[in-house]
Design a protein around this motif. Structure first.
Motif, short mmCIF file in Angstrom:
data_model
loop_
_atom_site.label_atom_id
_atom_site.label_comp_id
_atom_site.label_asym_id
_atom_site.label_seq_id
_atom_site.Cartn_x
_atom_site.Cartn_y
_atom_site.Cartn_z
N GLN A 345 0.82 -1.21 0.00
CA GLN A 345 0.00 0.00 0.00
C GLN A 345 0.85 1.26 0.00
O GLN A 345 0.47 2.26 -0.59
CB GLN A 345 -0.93 0.01 1.22
CG GLN A 345 -2.01 -1.05 1.21
CD GLN A 345 -3.06 -0.78 0.14
OE1 GLN A 345 -3.39 0.37 -0.14
NE2 GLN A 345 -3.55 -1.84 -0.48
N TYR A 346 1.98 1.21 0.66
CA TYR A 346 2.81 2.41 0.77
C TYR A 346 4.21 2.00 1.21
O TYR A 346 4.42 0.90 1.75
CB TYR A 346 2.22 3.41 1.77
CG TYR A 346 1.69 2.76 3.04
CD1 TYR A 346 2.54 2.26 4.01
CD2 TYR A 346 0.31 2.66 3.25
CE1 TYR A 346 2.06 1.68 5.16
CE2 TYR A 346 -0.19 2.07 4.39
CZ TYR A 346 0.69 1.58 5.35
OH TYR A 346 0.21 0.98 6.49
N VAL A 412 2.81 8.67 2.08
CA VAL A 412 1.52 8.72 1.40
C VAL A 412 1.55 9.77 0.30
O VAL A 412 1.78 10.95 0.58
CB VAL A 412 0.38 9.04 2.39
CG1 VAL A 412 -0.96 9.12 1.68
CG2 VAL A 412 0.34 8.01 3.50
N CYS A 469 -6.01 8.72 4.20
CA CYS A 469 -5.35 7.81 5.15
C CYS A 469 -6.25 6.62 5.46
O CYS A 469 -5.78 5.48 5.56
CB CYS A 469 -4.99 8.57 6.42
SG CYS A 469 -3.74 9.85 6.20
N ASP A 471 -8.53 5.30 3.53
CA ASP A 471 -8.58 4.42 2.36
C ASP A 471 -7.34 3.52 2.28
O ASP A 471 -7.40 2.42 1.72
CB ASP A 471 -8.70 5.24 1.08
CG ASP A 471 -10.02 5.97 0.98
OD1 ASP A 471 -10.98 5.56 1.68
OD2 ASP A 471 -10.11 6.96 0.21
N LEU A 472 -6.22 4.00 2.80
CA LEU A 472 -4.99 3.21 2.83
C LEU A 472 -4.89 2.34 4.07
O LEU A 472 -3.85 1.74 4.33
CB LEU A 472 -3.77 4.13 2.74
CG LEU A 472 -3.58 4.88 1.42
CD1 LEU A 472 -2.43 5.87 1.53
CD2 LEU A 472 -3.31 3.89 0.29
#
Length: 486
Positions: A345-346, A412, A469, A471-472
């Motif tokens: 994701q990140y 992000v 944030c 959504d992640l």
């Protein structure tokens, strides 16, 4: 924090352009004389001498005189507050140690040699000869740099040339290691003790090489004064300096009261000329001059008041309004300890940063010449490092600091067009102007956004960014939840 807030004391924050520096002194003087003449012409000559004494219309004279003086007093007070704050607390960020040495101690400093942008609101950058561009955060400077075209000071460098130096004048000066690669870099802890801060793709805060320091959120390098400024809006010679987070509120109040005063002046002078014509007295040069000055100054004041009001309600500055649709941001968001990892994701970065022993020691900043390593030429140019003791002391402090808890941050990306500082029109207004009518109308207190003591971030974050944030699947920290009650 103390280092950042106290830097303005004794700092020579002024335009590095001699012409603009003179204009910043001459234009406020012209403005003071013009306003003084208009106030005299309207209050004494028109309202007292003509309306009251000559026409014997005492009620009208007093009815116009009282609000006119009240608005004039508020306008003058807001301008004085603005003018003084620009000189005592302009909102600049503290210089790094090496940059401070060059800024204050270099005998060859020539402020007039800066080739940065001189227009209101210009970013430091494309015409400045001081900072060849480095696209990679960890790389040293590459060969083949020209005199500075296409340079972006916002992207950072390996080292900063002396303040006021010209292209080619600092080629033989050895510089220390890249401060961005130093885990003990001064001021770095101010960022990772927050829950959210703006960062580069590698997770480090944004570094400004001309100032030799890390840039807090919403900070921009102003080439007009060659310093980084918090929430920089523009450099305005009409008020004698930089308009930033510490002065934007007073600037809006001044332009609003100036617009109101000029509008009232135009109305009074127009009515006075009509009455003179009605009674067969003819025109009057003093009234016509006051009317012309009010119209000229009112046009600019009205345009600036409307623009500033729009910026307040949308929570942007002149610089940010240009960047919003052309640049995307990277934000470091603290991952709450114990949260499950999210794969793919990140990217993440952990602070304090690990010690990097392979950090480059010296680079050449000569135009059209790359870094030369392990050569006798560089060895002969090297001088004793004046900051060795300070670095060793910081290393000792780091050993104790590492005993504290580490913090992990998710990196992000925020797409272009998203204003992560937009709190809604009411929240935006309160963050700049205050929460009560006394703060809105009087130039006494600084804007609430000047307080950066929150552990969440330097500025309040928008609901849209919080949704990004979520959504992640980034769990918000408790401090972030409590900050919603700001």
């Amino acid at each position: 924090m103390l280092r950042a807030t106290m830097d303005h004391v004794g700092s020579p924050v002024h335009s590095v352009n001699p012409t603009m520096r003179v204009m910043s002194l001459v234009i406020p003087g012209f403005l003071a004389l013009s306003v003084g003449y208009v106030l005299y012409a309207v209050s004494s000559y028109v309202l007292i001498n003509q309306f009251k004494n000559e026409y014997h219309d005492t009620g009208l004279a007093i009815g116009l005189f009282v609000p006119y003086i009240v608005i004039a007093v508020l306008m003058v007070a807001s301008y004085l507050r603005l003018f003084i704050t620009i000189r005592t607390n302009p909102g600049v960020v503290a210089l790094g140690p090496e940059a401070a040495r060059d800024f204050y101690g270099s005998s060859s400093a020539k402020p007039g040699t800066n080739n940065g942008a001189t227009c209101c609101g210009g970013l430091a950058g494309e015409n400045s000869p001081k900072s060849p561009k480095s696209d990679k955060p960890h790389s040293t400077m590459s060969a083949g740099h020209d005199s500075g075209h296409g340079v972006d000071l916002e992207s950072g460098l390996t080292a900063a040339p002396p303040y006021g130096s010209t292209p080619g004048s600092f080629g033989a000066v050895p510089f220390g290691p890249d401060p961005r690669l130093d885990p003990d870099s001064p001021g770095l802890e101010m960022f990772y003790t927050k829950d959210v801060f703006e960062c580069t793709p590698d997770g480090r805060p944004i570094f400004c090489s001309p100032c030799g320091t890390w840039k807090p959120d919403r900070t921009h390098h102003c080439s007009e004064i060659n310093r980084c400024v918090r929430k920089m809006d523009h450099f305005c010679p009409w008020v004698g300096g930089i308009v930033s987070e510490t002065t934007f509120k007073f600037f809006l109040q001044f332009t609003f009261y100036a617009t109101a005063l000029c509008g009232l002046t135009i109305g009074i002078c127009g009515y006075a000329l009509w009455r003179r014509k009605h009674f067969g007295y003819g025109s009057d040069g003093r009234i016509v001059a006051a009317l012309a000055l009010a119209g000229f100054l009112g046009l600019f004041a009205c345009a600036m008041a409307m623009t500033c009001t729009h910026f307040v309600f949308t929570n942007v500055t002149t610089v940010e309004s240009h960047q919003l649709k052309s640049r995307f941001k990277m934000m470091a968001v603290r991952i709450q300890r114990g949260s499950p990892p999210v794969e793919g994701q990140y990217d993440v970065v952990t602070y304090p940063l690990p010690k990097n022993d392979s950090q480059p020691q010296h680079v050449s900043l000569r135009p059209n010449a790359g870094p030369v390593a392990n050569s006798t030429t560089v060895s002969n140019m090297e001088e004793p490092d004046p900051f060795k003791v300070a670095r060793e002391a910081r290393a000792a402090r780091r050993a104790a600091r590492d005993m504290l808890a580490f913090r992990t941050f998710a990196i992000v990306p925020v797409k272009t067009g998203v204003n992560i500082w937009d709190l809604g029109w009411r929240g935006n207004w309160n963050s700049v102007m205050g929460s009560n009518i006394l703060d809105w109308t009087t130039p006494f207190r600084l804007s609430p956004c000047c307080n950066h003591e929150s552990t969440e971030s330097f500025y309040q974050l928008s609901a849209e960014f919080r949704q990004i944030c979520a959504d992640l699947k980034l769990p918000p920290c408790r401090d972030m939840e409590e900050a919603r009650q700001w």
